[in-house]
Enzyme design. Structure first.
Site, PDB file in Angstrom:
ATOM      1  N   SER A 176      -0.229  -3.342  11.073  1.00  0.00           N
ATOM      2  CA  SER A 176      -1.373  -4.234  10.867  1.00  0.00           C
ATOM      3  C   SER A 176      -1.144  -5.654  11.369  1.00  0.00           C
ATOM      4  O   SER A 176      -2.101  -6.377  11.650  1.00  0.00           O
ATOM      5  CB  SER A 176      -1.739  -4.282   9.380  1.00  0.00           C
ATOM      6  OG  SER A 176      -0.622  -4.642   8.594  1.00  0.00           O
ATOM      7  N   GLY A 190      -0.729   0.168   8.444  1.00  0.00           N
ATOM      8  CA  GLY A 190      -0.004   1.202   7.725  1.00  0.00           C
ATOM      9  C   GLY A 190       0.957   2.022   8.549  1.00  0.00           C
ATOM     10  O   GLY A 190       1.642   2.902   8.002  1.00  0.00           O
ATOM     11  N   ASN A 234       6.432  -1.701   6.889  1.00  0.00           N
ATOM     12  CA  ASN A 234       5.870  -0.733   5.950  1.00  0.00           C
ATOM     13  C   ASN A 234       6.948   0.187   5.392  1.00  0.00           C
ATOM     14  O   ASN A 234       6.936   0.519   4.201  1.00  0.00           O
ATOM     15  CB  ASN A 234       4.770   0.090   6.625  1.00  0.00           C
ATOM     16  CG  ASN A 234       3.513  -0.714   6.884  1.00  0.00           C
ATOM     17  OD1 ASN A 234       3.081  -1.489   6.045  1.00  0.00           O
ATOM     18  ND2 ASN A 234       2.937  -0.549   8.060  1.00  0.00           N
ATOM     19  N   ASP A 258      -4.482 -11.419   0.790  1.00  0.00           N
ATOM     20  CA  ASP A 258      -3.451 -10.509   0.298  1.00  0.00           C
ATOM     21  C   ASP A 258      -2.071 -11.159   0.270  1.00  0.00           C
ATOM     22  O   ASP A 258      -1.107 -10.588  -0.228  1.00  0.00           O
ATOM     23  CB  ASP A 258      -3.418  -9.219   1.116  1.00  0.00           C
ATOM     24  CG  ASP A 258      -3.152  -9.452   2.605  1.00  0.00           C
ATOM     25  OD1 ASP A 258      -2.754 -10.581   2.982  1.00  0.00           O
ATOM     26  OD2 ASP A 258      -3.350  -8.513   3.379  1.00  0.00           O
ATOM     27  N   HIS A 268      -0.773 -10.936   5.337  1.00  0.00           N
ATOM     28  CA  HIS A 268      -1.265 -10.859   6.717  1.00  0.00           C
ATOM     29  C   HIS A 268      -1.739 -12.225   7.206  1.00  0.00           C
ATOM     30  O   HIS A 268      -2.441 -12.929   6.472  1.00  0.00           O
ATOM     31  CB  HIS A 268      -2.416  -9.863   6.817  1.00  0.00           C
ATOM     32  CG  HIS A 268      -1.996  -8.445   6.632  1.00  0.00           C
ATOM     33  ND1 HIS A 268      -2.071  -7.812   5.403  1.00  0.00           N
ATOM     34  CD2 HIS A 268      -1.471  -7.554   7.499  1.00  0.00           C
ATOM     35  CE1 HIS A 268      -1.626  -6.572   5.535  1.00  0.00           C
ATOM     36  NE2 HIS A 268      -1.256  -6.383   6.795  1.00  0.00           N
TER      37      HIS A 268
END
Length: 215
Positions: free
Chosen positions: A40, A78, A107, A189, A192
């Site tokens: 991402s 992801g 991840n 979040d 990011h």
């Protein structure tokens, strides 16, 4: 006799011109390809694709080169190293990249993968890319303290360094250096980069990428 010689000379010059034009056409049509295999952080997460750092990279390359490399962005949110191992062979066969940029591992570490597993899978991705004739660079991710689970940040940092040393590939330790600790540059979040931060992401990556992408 002289007329015949003139005609032969004219044809020779015409053929030479055609040959030169054909050669130039071939050179013009030969476009280096850059394949980005990431998660991402490289897929313009929650923003228009044109606002992401990869799109900014594309525009910079066009500005710096008469024949800029074509960029294939195979990044998605992801994505793990295991996902990339499944996808990479077909990507390499389809696009035949000259350069592969691996922006992966975050991840895996956050989900609890162990260091040896991350090193093994990342090294396999490097080997697959090189086996297809591509140069490789690893764009690392430094896990922020708030998301550090059981020492995952140290584990990931050490895995990147080990693979870069073992495989002798270019390594950017942290794509988000100077960004992850700035709330104003992050999405809600807390991990990011937002749209305003994308140019900074590119500036972080540029010193590593420029020698690979611009001849």
């Amino acid at each position: 006799m002289r007329l015949a010689y003139t005609a032969i000379l004219s044809f020779s010059l015409f053929a030479t011109s055609l040959s030169a034009l054909a050669g130039n056409s071939t050179i013009d049509a030969t476009t280096d390809t850059v394949l980005i295999v990431g998660d991402s952080l490289s897929s313009a997460h929650r923003m228009p694709e044109t606002a992401g750092w990869v799109a900014l990279l594309d525009r910079r390359l066009v500005a710096h080169s008469a024949h800029a490399p074509a960029i294939v962005n195979a990044s998605r949110g992801g994505k793990t190293l295991a996902d990339a191992l499944t996808e990479l062979p077909s990507l390499l066969a389809e696009h035949r990249p000259d350069v592969v940029l691996l922006e992966l591992g975050g991840n895996d570490a956050i989900l609890g993968a162990k260091g040896p597993e991350i090193r093994r899978d990342l090294a396999r991705l490097v080997d697959l890319s090189r086996g297809a004739g591509a140069k490789v660079a690893v764009l690392g991710f430094a896990i922020p303290p708030a998301f550090d689970k059981d020492g995952s940040a140290d584990l990931l940092r050490d895995a990147y360094a080990a693979v870069a040393d073992e495989k002798d590939v270019a390594l950017l330790p942290s794509l988000l250096a100077g960004i992850s600790d700035q709330p104003s540059l992050l999405q809600d979040d807390g991990i990011h980069p937002n749209a305003d931060a994308q140019s900074r992401v590119l500036e972080n990556a540029w010193p590593t990428l420029k020698p690979l992408l611009l001849k």
